[in-house]
Design a protein around this motif. Structure first.
Motif, PDB file in Angstrom:
ATOM      1  N   LEU A  24     -23.635  24.971  36.598  1.00 32.02           N
ATOM      2  CA  LEU A  24     -22.259  24.944  37.094  1.00 32.02           C
ATOM      3  C   LEU A  24     -22.210  25.203  38.598  1.00 32.02           C
ATOM      4  O   LEU A  24     -21.541  24.486  39.332  1.00 32.02           O
ATOM      5  N   VAL A  25     -22.911  26.258  39.062  1.00 30.55           N
ATOM      6  CA  VAL A  25     -22.871  26.655  40.468  1.00 30.55           C
ATOM      7  C   VAL A  25     -24.249  27.122  40.901  1.00 30.55           C
ATOM      8  O   VAL A  25     -24.910  27.871  40.193  1.00 30.55           O
ATOM      9  N   GLU A  26     -24.667  26.667  42.079  1.00 23.81           N
ATOM     10  CA  GLU A  26     -25.894  27.163  42.704  1.00 23.81           C
ATOM     11  C   GLU A  26     -25.478  27.767  44.044  1.00 23.81           C
ATOM     12  O   GLU A  26     -24.696  27.163  44.774  1.00 23.81           O
ATOM     13  N   TYR A  27     -25.962  28.968  44.351  1.00 28.44           N
ATOM     14  CA  TYR A  27     -25.514  29.657  45.565  1.00 28.44           C
ATOM     15  C   TYR A  27     -26.646  30.477  46.164  1.00 28.44           C
ATOM     16  O   TYR A  27     -27.668  30.703  45.518  1.00 28.44           O
ATOM     17  N   GLU A  28     -26.451  30.901  47.411  1.00 28.62           N
ATOM     18  CA  GLU A  28     -27.423  31.760  48.080  1.00 28.62           C
ATOM     19  C   GLU A  28     -26.869  33.182  48.125  1.00 28.62           C
ATOM     20  O   GLU A  28     -25.734  33.413  48.533  1.00 28.62           O
ATOM     21  N   LYS A  29     -27.681  34.124  47.675  1.00 29.09           N
ATOM     22  CA  LYS A  29     -27.286  35.532  47.665  1.00 29.09           C
ATOM     23  C   LYS A  29     -27.434  36.128  49.058  1.00 29.09           C
ATOM     24  O   LYS A  29     -28.078  35.546  49.933  1.00 29.09           O
ATOM     25  N   ASP A  30     -26.848  37.308  49.283  1.00 31.17           N
ATOM     26  CA  ASP A  30     -26.924  37.990  50.577  1.00 31.17           C
ATOM     27  C   ASP A  30     -28.359  38.261  51.010  1.00 31.17           C
ATOM     28  O   ASP A  30     -28.664  38.292  52.193  1.00 31.17           O
ATOM     29  N   ASP A  31     -29.271  38.450  50.024  1.00 28.22           N
ATOM     30  CA  ASP A  31     -30.663  38.744  50.361  1.00 28.22           C
ATOM     31  C   ASP A  31     -31.504  37.489  50.618  1.00 28.22           C
ATOM     32  O   ASP A  31     -32.710  37.561  50.813  1.00 28.22           O
ATOM     33  N   GLY A  32     -30.852  36.308  50.610  1.00 27.15           N
ATOM     34  CA  GLY A  32     -31.557  35.067  50.911  1.00 27.15           C
ATOM     35  C   GLY A  32     -32.109  34.341  49.703  1.00 27.15           C
ATOM     36  O   GLY A  32     -32.541  33.191  49.821  1.00 27.15           O
ATOM     37  N   THR A  33     -32.110  34.962  48.539  1.00 24.14           N
ATOM     38  CA  THR A  33     -32.581  34.291  47.335  1.00 24.14           C
ATOM     39  C   THR A  33     -31.455  33.425  46.777  1.00 24.14           C
ATOM     40  O   THR A  33     -30.294  33.594  47.112  1.00 24.14           O
ATOM     41  N   SER A  34     -31.824  32.475  45.925  1.00 23.69           N
ATOM     42  CA  SER A  34     -30.792  31.633  45.330  1.00 23.69           C
ATOM     43  C   SER A  34     -30.467  32.110  43.927  1.00 23.69           C
ATOM     44  O   SER A  34     -31.297  32.700  43.239  1.00 23.69           O
ATOM     45  N   GLY A  35     -29.253  31.845  43.535  1.00 24.33           N
ATOM     46  CA  GLY A  35     -28.790  32.205  42.203  1.00 24.33           C
ATOM     47  C   GLY A  35     -28.055  31.037  41.584  1.00 24.33           C
ATOM     48  O   GLY A  35     -27.653  30.103  42.278  1.00 24.33           O
ATOM     49  N   VAL A  36     -27.896  31.076  40.270  1.00 26.65           N
ATOM     50  CA  VAL A  36     -27.182  30.014  39.566  1.00 26.65           C
ATOM     51  C   VAL A  36     -26.297  30.609  38.480  1.00 26.65           C
ATOM     52  O   VAL A  36     -26.580  31.678  37.945  1.00 26.65           O
ATOM     53  N   TRP A  37     -25.244  29.904  38.207  1.00 27.01           N
ATOM     54  CA  TRP A  37     -24.395  30.152  37.045  1.00 27.01           C
ATOM     55  C   TRP A  37     -24.438  28.872  36.231  1.00 27.01           C
ATOM     56  O   TRP A  37     -24.377  27.774  36.772  1.00 27.01           O
ATOM     57  N   ALA A  38     -24.574  29.031  34.916  1.00 23.59           N
ATOM     58  CA  ALA A  38     -24.639  27.876  34.026  1.00 23.59           C
ATOM     59  C   ALA A  38     -23.927  28.204  32.724  1.00 23.59           C
ATOM     60  O   ALA A  38     -23.744  29.370  32.379  1.00 23.59           O
ATOM     61  N   GLU A  39     -23.538  27.149  32.026  1.00 25.62           N
ATOM     62  CA  GLU A  39     -22.945  27.342  30.713  1.00 25.62           C
ATOM     63  C   GLU A  39     -24.049  27.281  29.671  1.00 25.62           C
ATOM     64  O   GLU A  39     -24.891  26.389  29.698  1.00 25.62           O
ATOM     65  N   CYS A  40     -24.044  28.230  28.752  1.00 27.12           N
ATOM     66  CA  CYS A  40     -25.019  28.219  27.661  1.00 27.12           C
ATOM     67  C   CYS A  40     -24.527  27.246  26.590  1.00 27.12           C
ATOM     68  O   CYS A  40     -23.405  27.394  26.100  1.00 27.12           O
ATOM     69  N   PRO A  41     -25.348  26.250  26.210  1.00 22.29           N
ATOM     70  CA  PRO A  41     -24.915  25.281  25.205  1.00 22.29           C
ATOM     71  C   PRO A  41     -24.793  25.886  23.806  1.00 22.29           C
ATOM     72  O   PRO A  41     -24.080  25.355  22.970  1.00 22.29           O
ATOM     73  N   ALA A  42     -25.443  27.009  23.567  1.00 24.42           N
ATOM     74  CA  ALA A  42     -25.414  27.615  22.231  1.00 24.42           C
ATOM     75  C   ALA A  42     -24.223  28.554  22.049  1.00 24.42           C
ATOM     76  O   ALA A  42     -23.464  28.426  21.095  1.00 24.42           O
ATOM     77  N   CYS A  43     -24.035  29.490  22.976  1.00 23.41           N
ATOM     78  CA  CYS A  43     -22.958  30.480  22.805  1.00 23.41           C
ATOM     79  C   CYS A  43     -21.734  30.171  23.666  1.00 23.41           C
ATOM     80  O   CYS A  43     -20.737  30.868  23.610  1.00 23.41           O
TER      81      CYS A  43
END
Length: 50
Positions: A24-43
């Protein structure tokens, strides 16, 4: 390409594997690493795959 290459990780709630198709969303965290939000197809929850 094997299945692991397109996997974002596993759902922290139900442990289902989440593929890139559910991203759903890919972003860069304050510490420079990347993070993601995704929808779980099961729950059907929006999660940060582990």
């Amino acid at each position: 390409m094997n299945a692991d290459e397109s996997s974002l990780g596993r759902c922290p709630d139900c442990s289902e594997r989440i593929s890139e198709a559910w991203l759903l969303v890919e972003y860069e965290k304050d510490d420079g690493t990347s993070g993601v939000w995704a929808e779980c197809p099961a729950c059907e929850s929006v999660v940060a795959p582990e």
